[in-house]
Design an enzyme around this catalytic site. Structure first.
Site, PDB file in Angstrom:
ATOM      1  N   CYS A 122     -15.417  16.941   5.745  1.00 51.02           N
ATOM      2  CA  CYS A 122     -15.368  15.619   6.370  1.00 51.02           C
ATOM      3  C   CYS A 122     -16.761  15.170   6.794  1.00 51.02           C
ATOM      4  O   CYS A 122     -17.661  15.980   6.984  1.00 51.02           O
ATOM      5  CB  CYS A 122     -14.468  15.653   7.594  1.00 51.02           C
ATOM      6  SG  CYS A 122     -12.839  16.348   7.320  1.00 51.02           S
ATOM      7  N   LYS A 168     -17.939  19.181  -1.022  1.00 53.60           N
ATOM      8  CA  LYS A 168     -19.250  19.775  -1.293  1.00 53.60           C
ATOM      9  C   LYS A 168     -19.553  20.923  -0.339  1.00 53.60           C
ATOM     10  O   LYS A 168     -19.947  22.001  -0.760  1.00 53.60           O
ATOM     11  CB  LYS A 168     -20.336  18.695  -1.182  1.00 53.60           C
ATOM     12  CG  LYS A 168     -21.758  19.197  -1.430  1.00 53.60           C
ATOM     13  CD  LYS A 168     -21.940  19.681  -2.850  1.00 53.60           C
ATOM     14  CE  LYS A 168     -23.356  20.116  -3.127  1.00 53.60           C
ATOM     15  NZ  LYS A 168     -23.497  20.732  -4.445  1.00 53.60           N
TER      16      LYS A 168
END
Length: 610
Positions: free
Chosen positions: A2, A605
């Protein structure tokens, strides 16, 4: 995972917040939201399911005017992706954004319900909003309310809280999830990644574990885990403002593949000369530590783990030092024996990988002689908490599928292996010169590998209707096959597996038929004849072969076998070199499949939660 952005300024901040979210899109998310305190000291909030672009459009239709705000991109953990579950969450005059997982949220939810709070979402984050609101009933200080609230939380969090009754204050807390403060002139900022703030500042403070910070337009106050005021170092970022722009490339992944020659030059700069590795460039006191090393323990996740697997071959064959490599999420949950004079090496692009960071903290209690991290992000938790930090200098990597971070990790590891082997007397002057020469030639050799993009793009057409693939390699090329299979499955959604070629008879051979593409990494080395025998096993069963090899390997194309003839490179650096065509293959297969190359489904990521 997030993304968080916060701002306190004289000017309107909605545009800054949303631009920051755009820069964090690479982290992976399913919804987005923003909240601003307007000039009437009212909380205004807009949330939406889907991309930040949709949030941007919603704010354009209903402008948010105000100088204090927070924004968030959510990657669902508790509760499905929905507008209701999107952040910021609110309770009365409070709004909160949060990364991480609150492990005792169910217990707290029941407690807060008994106090009359009504929950509108399925998230653990809404618990924080109500908890702060409850604690604010006994104080007029937002900082004190947050301090009391976080003492009741179990789990990982990076959070930012604001209160419309304190319109020029943001309070942030960090425990297991990164947060950074951006310092401006008459304005200050917060984010989960400095990349979000490069358009407004270059000066950053990285919060440490357990820190709580209160920021206003003109002040930044930080308190450590004991509640004492703390001073934290200010870092000047050298990242370019356009680092998160694609430029002439179609995707970030494509850009980052092509940046690898330059990235490798940056990794090696100042660390090697024409004859040797400069040991002191690894860090202060590195030589003294390396002289005592008798064992290497590498801990990492994902692509970084694959880099560690390659390095194991180098540490043992070149430096003569035993090496174990373990997945961080396994290492931290098992009972293990620490070997005498063992050096712990952690690998992470972000320096914030949750399991790797937890493994480092565990290892500090287990008697490792020192901890060295190989990392791409200065000021990250792994860098701050390790004894030695070897920065890869790869530059910002936006694509979820790691490319230049992997090859620069390998380059850093090879330099470390060479330095260790030299200090231990296992690498001769002549061998060191050979390694240095091979490394210095790598950028030019990789340029040659990139020139195969058209040929590999044509090859990728064969995978248009495929649903499975098998990768094979031997020795140091086995982990390269593993990394190649990971890339293909990540971005093309093809089910791909990798095996040491010698394992074919032990099960994988049952999968071989005309619909199974088999990709083999087979340069001319001491294991080539063994690999050729494995290739014949596949051919005999009708498998479709794609062999990446140099001319000296002596392969010729035939029915059912395509050969991609690569230039010959030094055996030591060949694993790095052969990574490039594997990356290109995955990229072009994903293009043909029409997937989201830079933000593949369900992936993020930076994995900053367990």
């Amino acid at each position: 995972m997030c993304g968080i952005v916060g701002a306190v300024a004289q000017r309107d901040v909605a545009e800054i917040l949303i631009n920051g979210l755009h820069r964090l899109e690479y982290r992976g998310y399913d919804s987005a939201g923003v909240a601003v305190i307007n000039k009437q000291n009212e909380l205004q909030r807009i949330r939406c399911l889907g991309k930040v672009k949709a949030l941007d459009e919603a704010v354009s239709e209903k402008p948010l005017i105000g100088g204090t705000g927070i924004a968030h991109t959510r990657w669902a953990t508790h509760g499905e992706p929905s507008e209701t579950n999107a952040h910021p969450h609110s309770s009365g005059t409070f709004a909160v954004v949060h990364n991480g997982i609150i492990e005792n949220h169910e217990e707290l939810r029941e407690l807060l319900k008994s106090r009359g709070y009504v929950f509108l979402s399925q998230t653990d984050t809404e618990v924080i909003a109500h908890l702060v609101e409850w604690e604010m009933r006994t104080t007029d200080s937002l900082l004190d309310a947050v301090k009391k609230a976080v003492k009741q939380l179990t789990g990982a969090y990076g959070m930012v809280v604001m209160d419309s009754r304190h319109p020029e204050h943001l309070v942030a807390a960090r425990s297991g999830s990164p947060l950074v403060i951006g310092l401006g002139i008459g304005e200050n900022f917060l984010a989960s990644d400095q990349l979000a703030l490069l358009s407004v500042t270059r000066r950053f403070i990285f919060l440490e574990e357990g820190d709580i910070a209160e920021i206003t337009r003109r002040t930044v106050d930080i308190y450590d885990t004991h509640g004492n005021k703390a001073k934290r170092e200010i870092h000047e970022s050298n990242l370019e403002n356009d680092a998160a722009e694609k430029g002439k490339f179609r995707h970030f992944m494509q850009k980052e593949i092509y940046e690898q020659p330059t990235a490798l030059i940056n990794t090696m700069e100042g660390r090697i000369n024409h004859e040797n590795v400069i040991v002191d460039s690894i860090g202060n006191g590195a030589k003294g530590i390396l002289e005592k090393v008798e064992h290497i323990q590498i801990v990492a996740c994902g692509t970084s783990y694959n880099a560690g697997m390659v390095a194991r071959y180098w540490f043992e064959s070149l430096a003569g030092v035993s090496c174990d490599v373990e997945i961080a999420s396994e290492f931290r949950y098992r009972k293990f024996v620490t070997r005498p004079n063992s050096l712990l090496i952690t690998l992470s692009q972000s320096g914030e990988t949750a399991d790797t960071l937890a493994a480092l903290r565990l290892a500090k209690e287990k008697g490792y002689m020192a901890a060295l991290t190989i990392c791409n992000v200065a000021g990250s938790s792994l860098v701050r908490e390790s004894d030695l930090a070897f920065m890869t200098r790869a530059g910002v990597e936006v694509g979820v599928a790691s490319t230049k971070a992997f090859t620069t990790q390998l380059a850093a590891l090879l330099m470390l292996v060479t330095a260790l082997g030299k200090v231990k007397g296992h690498i001769s002057v002549e061998k060191e010169r050979e390694i240095i020469k091979a490394m210095q030639s790598l950028p030019a050799e990789i340029e040659k590998a990139l020139a195969f993009d058209t040929e590999i793009e044509a090859l990728a057409e064969d995978f248009a209707e495929k649903h499975h693939a098998l990768f094979l390699g031997r020795g140091a090329f086995y982990p390269i096959a593993v990394e190649a299979s990971l890339k293909l499955k990540e971005i093309s959604y093809i089910h791909a597996e990798a095996y040491a070629a010698g394992e074919l008879k032990h099960g994988p051979l049952a999968l071989i038929d005309a619909d199974m593409p088999v990709i083999v990494v087979a340069p001319n080395n001491e294991l080539l004849e063994k690999v050729k025998s494995n290739i014949e096993e596949v051919r005999a069963r009708g498998g479709q072969l794609y062999v990446f090899a140099d001319k000296e390997a002596g392969f010729t194309p035939s029915e059912g076998m395509k050969i991609i003839t690569m230039p010959k490179v030094n055996d030591i650096v060949a694993p790095i070199f052969y990574t490039i065509p594997m990356q290109l293959l995955s990229y072009y297969v994903a293009l043909i499949k029409g997937t989201d190359v830079d933000q593949p489904r369900n992936l993020a990521k930076s994995v900053t939660v367990e």
